[in-house]
Design a protein around this motif. Structure first.
Motif, PDB file in Angstrom:
ATOM      1  N   VAL A 175       0.870  -1.174   0.000  1.00 21.62           N
ATOM      2  CA  VAL A 175       0.000   0.000   0.000  1.00 21.62           C
ATOM      3  C   VAL A 175       0.909   1.227   0.000  1.00 21.62           C
ATOM      4  CG1 VAL A 175      -1.753   1.296   1.250  1.00 21.62           C
ATOM      5  CG2 VAL A 175      -1.832  -1.207   1.240  1.00 21.62           C
ATOM      6  N   LEU A 176       0.656   2.149  -0.934  1.00 18.84           N
ATOM      7  CA  LEU A 176       1.494   3.337  -1.073  1.00 18.84           C
ATOM      8  C   LEU A 176       0.687   4.600  -0.767  1.00 18.84           C
ATOM      9  CD1 LEU A 176       3.254   2.431  -4.442  1.00 18.84           C
ATOM     10  CD2 LEU A 176       4.156   2.117  -2.134  1.00 18.84           C
ATOM     11  N   PRO A 177       1.339   5.637  -0.243  1.00 16.97           N
ATOM     12  CA  PRO A 177       0.640   6.908   0.006  1.00 16.97           C
ATOM     13  C   PRO A 177       0.226   7.546  -1.318  1.00 16.97           C
ATOM     14  CG  PRO A 177       3.007   7.147   0.374  1.00 16.97           C
ATOM     15  CD  PRO A 177       2.757   5.695   0.163  1.00 16.97           C
ATOM     16  N   GLY A 178      -1.074   7.816  -1.476  1.00 15.60           N
ATOM     17  CA  GLY A 178      -1.613   8.267  -2.749  1.00 15.60           C
ATOM     18  C   GLY A 178      -1.020   9.570  -3.252  1.00 15.60           C
ATOM     19  N   HIS A 179      -0.911  10.572  -2.379  1.00 19.18           N
ATOM     20  CA  HIS A 179      -0.433  11.879  -2.814  1.00 19.18           C
ATOM     21  C   HIS A 179       1.029  11.820  -3.246  1.00 19.18           C
ATOM     22  CE1 HIS A 179      -0.316  16.208  -3.178  1.00 19.18           C
ATOM     23  NE2 HIS A 179       0.713  16.276  -2.361  1.00 19.18           N
ATOM     24  N   GLU A 180       1.847  11.127  -2.457  1.00 18.28           N
ATOM     25  CA  GLU A 180       3.266  11.013  -2.791  1.00 18.28           C
ATOM     26  C   GLU A 180       3.458  10.258  -4.108  1.00 18.28           C
ATOM     27  OE1 GLU A 180       5.761   9.577   0.365  1.00 18.28           O
ATOM     28  OE2 GLU A 180       4.562  10.585   1.891  1.00 18.28           O
ATOM     29  N   LEU A 181       2.668   9.205  -4.309  1.00 14.61           N
ATOM     30  CA  LEU A 181       2.784   8.434  -5.545  1.00 14.61           C
ATOM     31  C   LEU A 181       2.365   9.281  -6.745  1.00 14.61           C
ATOM     32  CD1 LEU A 181       3.376   5.720  -6.919  1.00 14.61           C
ATOM     33  CD2 LEU A 181       0.978   5.096  -6.532  1.00 14.61           C
ATOM     34  N   MET A 182       1.289  10.047  -6.602  1.00 18.45           N
ATOM     35  CA  MET A 182       0.814  10.900  -7.688  1.00 18.45           C
ATOM     36  C   MET A 182       1.885  11.911  -8.086  1.00 18.45           C
ATOM     37  SD  MET A 182      -2.423  13.514  -7.773  1.00 18.45           S
ATOM     38  CE  MET A 182      -1.590  14.590  -6.584  1.00 18.45           C
ATOM     39  N   LEU A 183       2.531  12.537  -7.087  1.00 14.25           N
ATOM     40  CA  LEU A 183       3.585  13.505  -7.381  1.00 14.25           C
ATOM     41  C   LEU A 183       4.776  12.829  -8.057  1.00 14.25           C
ATOM     42  CD1 LEU A 183       3.601  15.687  -4.120  1.00 14.25           C
ATOM     43  CD2 LEU A 183       2.619  16.269  -6.344  1.00 14.25           C
ATOM     44  N   ALA A 184       5.136  11.637  -7.600  1.00 24.61           N
ATOM     45  CA  ALA A 184       6.280  10.924  -8.165  1.00 24.61           C
ATOM     46  C   ALA A 184       6.034  10.568  -9.628  1.00 24.61           C
ATOM     47  CB  ALA A 184       6.559   9.656  -7.361  1.00 24.61           C
ATOM     48  N   LEU A 185       4.807  10.158  -9.955  1.00 29.95           N
ATOM     49  CA  LEU A 185       4.513   9.688 -11.308  1.00 29.95           C
ATOM     50  C   LEU A 185       4.296  10.819 -12.296  1.00 29.95           C
ATOM     51  CD1 LEU A 185       2.301   6.536 -10.683  1.00 29.95           C
ATOM     52  CD2 LEU A 185       4.783   6.752 -10.905  1.00 29.95           C
ATOM     53  N   LYS A 186       4.348  12.070 -11.825  1.00 31.25           N
ATOM     54  CA  LYS A 186       4.314  13.197 -12.762  1.00 31.25           C
ATOM     55  C   LYS A 186       5.621  13.274 -13.547  1.00 31.25           C
ATOM     56  CE  LYS A 186       0.968  16.243 -10.504  1.00 31.25           C
ATOM     57  NZ  LYS A 186       0.721  17.573  -9.907  1.00 31.25           N
ATOM     58  N   GLN A 187       6.655  12.651 -13.025  1.00 29.51           N
ATOM     59  CA  GLN A 187       7.953  12.605 -13.694  1.00 29.51           C
ATOM     60  C   GLN A 187       7.986  11.385 -14.607  1.00 29.51           C
ATOM     61  OE1 GLN A 187      11.563  13.362 -11.339  1.00 29.51           O
ATOM     62  NE2 GLN A 187      12.335  11.412 -12.118  1.00 29.51           N
ATOM     63  N   PRO A 188       8.234  11.578 -15.915  1.00 27.05           N
ATOM     64  CA  PRO A 188       8.256  10.426 -16.831  1.00 27.05           C
ATOM     65  C   PRO A 188       9.262   9.375 -16.395  1.00 27.05           C
ATOM     66  CG  PRO A 188       8.296  12.504 -18.043  1.00 27.05           C
ATOM     67  CD  PRO A 188       8.509  12.853 -16.600  1.00 27.05           C
ATOM     68  N   ASN A 189       8.849   8.107 -16.436  1.00 26.48           N
ATOM     69  CA  ASN A 189       9.722   6.980 -16.082  1.00 26.48           C
ATOM     70  C   ASN A 189      10.391   7.172 -14.722  1.00 26.48           C
ATOM     71  OD1 ASN A 189       9.302   5.621 -18.624  1.00 26.48           O
ATOM     72  ND2 ASN A 189      10.620   7.166 -19.543  1.00 26.48           N
ATOM     73  N   ALA A 190       9.572   7.547 -13.760  1.00 24.40           N
ATOM     74  CA  ALA A 190      10.079   7.801 -12.410  1.00 24.40           C
ATOM     75  C   ALA A 190      10.727   6.533 -11.836  1.00 24.40           C
ATOM     76  CB  ALA A 190       8.934   8.249 -11.504  1.00 24.40           C
ATOM     77  N   LEU A 191      11.920   6.693 -11.283  1.00 27.33           N
ATOM     78  CA  LEU A 191      12.605   5.587 -10.621  1.00 27.33           C
ATOM     79  C   LEU A 191      12.293   5.674  -9.134  1.00 27.33           C
ATOM     80  CD1 LEU A 191      14.580   3.208 -10.751  1.00 27.33           C
ATOM     81  CD2 LEU A 191      16.450   4.858 -10.408  1.00 27.33           C
ATOM     82  N   LEU A 192      11.536   4.692  -8.639  1.00 30.60           N
ATOM     83  CA  LEU A 192      11.090   4.703  -7.254  1.00 30.60           C
ATOM     84  C   LEU A 192      11.987   3.811  -6.391  1.00 30.60           C
ATOM     85  CD1 LEU A 192       7.232   4.271  -7.827  1.00 30.60           C
ATOM     86  CD2 LEU A 192       8.554   6.398  -7.686  1.00 30.60           C
ATOM     87  N   SER A 193      12.285   4.302  -5.205  1.00 28.90           N
ATOM     88  CA  SER A 193      12.948   3.482  -4.199  1.00 28.90           C
ATOM     89  C   SER A 193      11.891   3.192  -3.136  1.00 28.90           C
ATOM     90  CB  SER A 193      14.148   4.227  -3.592  1.00 28.90           C
ATOM     91  OG  SER A 193      14.720   3.451  -2.555  1.00 28.90           O
ATOM     92  N   VAL A 194      11.309   2.008  -3.230  1.00 34.33           N
ATOM     93  CA  VAL A 194      10.173   1.657  -2.375  1.00 34.33           C
ATOM     94  C   VAL A 194      10.683   0.997  -1.095  1.00 34.33           C
ATOM     95  CG1 VAL A 194       7.963   0.459  -2.258  1.00 34.33           C
ATOM     96  CG2 VAL A 194       8.794   1.316  -4.458  1.00 34.33           C
ATOM     97  N   ASP A 195      10.453   1.651   0.024  1.00 35.09           N
ATOM     98  CA  ASP A 195      10.907   1.148   1.323  1.00 35.09           C
ATOM     99  C   ASP A 195       9.807   0.286   1.922  1.00 35.09           C
ATOM    100  OD1 ASP A 195      11.658   0.683   3.927  1.00 35.09           O
ATOM    101  OD2 ASP A 195      12.298   2.732   4.328  1.00 35.09           O
ATOM    102  N   ILE A 196      10.067  -1.025   1.985  1.00 36.01           N
ATOM    103  CA  ILE A 196       9.108  -1.970   2.556  1.00 36.01           C
ATOM    104  C   ILE A 196       9.682  -2.505   3.852  1.00 36.01           C
ATOM    105  CG2 ILE A 196       7.675  -4.006   2.112  1.00 36.01           C
ATOM    106  CD1 ILE A 196       8.407  -3.668  -0.867  1.00 36.01           C
TER     107      ILE A 196
END
Length: 219
Positions: A43-64
């Motif tokens: 489960v990811l925070p919606g607002h943070e994910l939305m902002l991240a995906l505004k960048q084309p081909n966003a490279l995410l470092s997902v902390d689980i």
């Protein structure tokens, strides 16, 4: 491209009801997969994910729970009306690994008067290292005349990137700008095909204008 850090929660509830509850909390159900690992449901925070995906081909470092996974957005489902993210599929990648992604084309500059730019492809597939993906590819059309064409092989790629498409693919085409008469003719054709009828302008004869003038009360 820098990594965008985002903290995830392990997802333990599944089904439509659970997904609706997650979204009500302004969060997004997501899954990470790739490299032979079992799919990881988070489960990811919606607002943070939305902002991240505004960048084309966003490279995410997902902390689980302290374990960071590098991932690229593979498929993102959005609400067709409100636009919020409903679900995200994230592809796990490794440093140094090459991946193929679609990179947006950005046209800059002005063609000469009487010409116009037609972007035949809004993006182009590029192979590059997962941690060095270009955000955009610029195409400069400054001073080009009608008839000029820019193919995939003409694109200036970042170091370490290579085309993942036919080099002869047409990307940008410079064509003659249509005249006002051509635009009007195309509009009439489109309206006719759509069944739109134009109101004919009313033509008032000189005699009718004289009668109206005579009938008007004098001050």
């Amino acid at each position: 491209m820098s990594e965008i850090k985002i903290k995830a929660e392990t997802r333990t509830e599944f089904g439509k009801g659970a997904a609706r509850r997650i979204r009500r909390d302004s969060k997004v159900p997501a899954v990470l997969y790739g490299h032979g690992i079992d799919p990881i449901h988070v489960v990811l925070p919606g607002h943070e994910l939305m902002l991240a995906l505004k960048q084309p081909n966003a490279l995410l470092s997902v902390d689980i729970e302290g374990d960071a996974q590098l991932a690229l957005p593979k498929q993102v489902q959005r609400d067709p009306i409100k636009g919020f993210i409903e679900h995200a599929d994230l592809l796990v990648v490794r440093r140094g690994e090459k991946v193929t992604v679609d990179v947006p084309i950005v046209v800059t500059g002005e063609v000469i008067s009487g010409a116009m730019v037609v972007t035949e492809h809004a993006s182009v597939p590029i192979e590059a290292e997962a941690t060095h993906l270009p955000e955009t590819i610029e195409v400069d059309v400054e001073g080009l005349d009608a008839g000029a064409q820019i193919h995939a092989s003409d694109l200036k790629l970042a170091k370490g990137s290579s085309l993942a498409v036919d080099p002869e693919q047409l990307i940008v085409n410079v064509v003659p700008a249509p005249t006002a008469e051509q635009v009007e003719a195309e509009l009439e054709t489109a309206e006719a095909e759509a069944g739109v009828e134009r109101d004919e302008p009313q033509v008032v004869s000189e005699a009718a204008e004289d009668d109206a003038t005579e009938a008007a009360p004098s001050e």
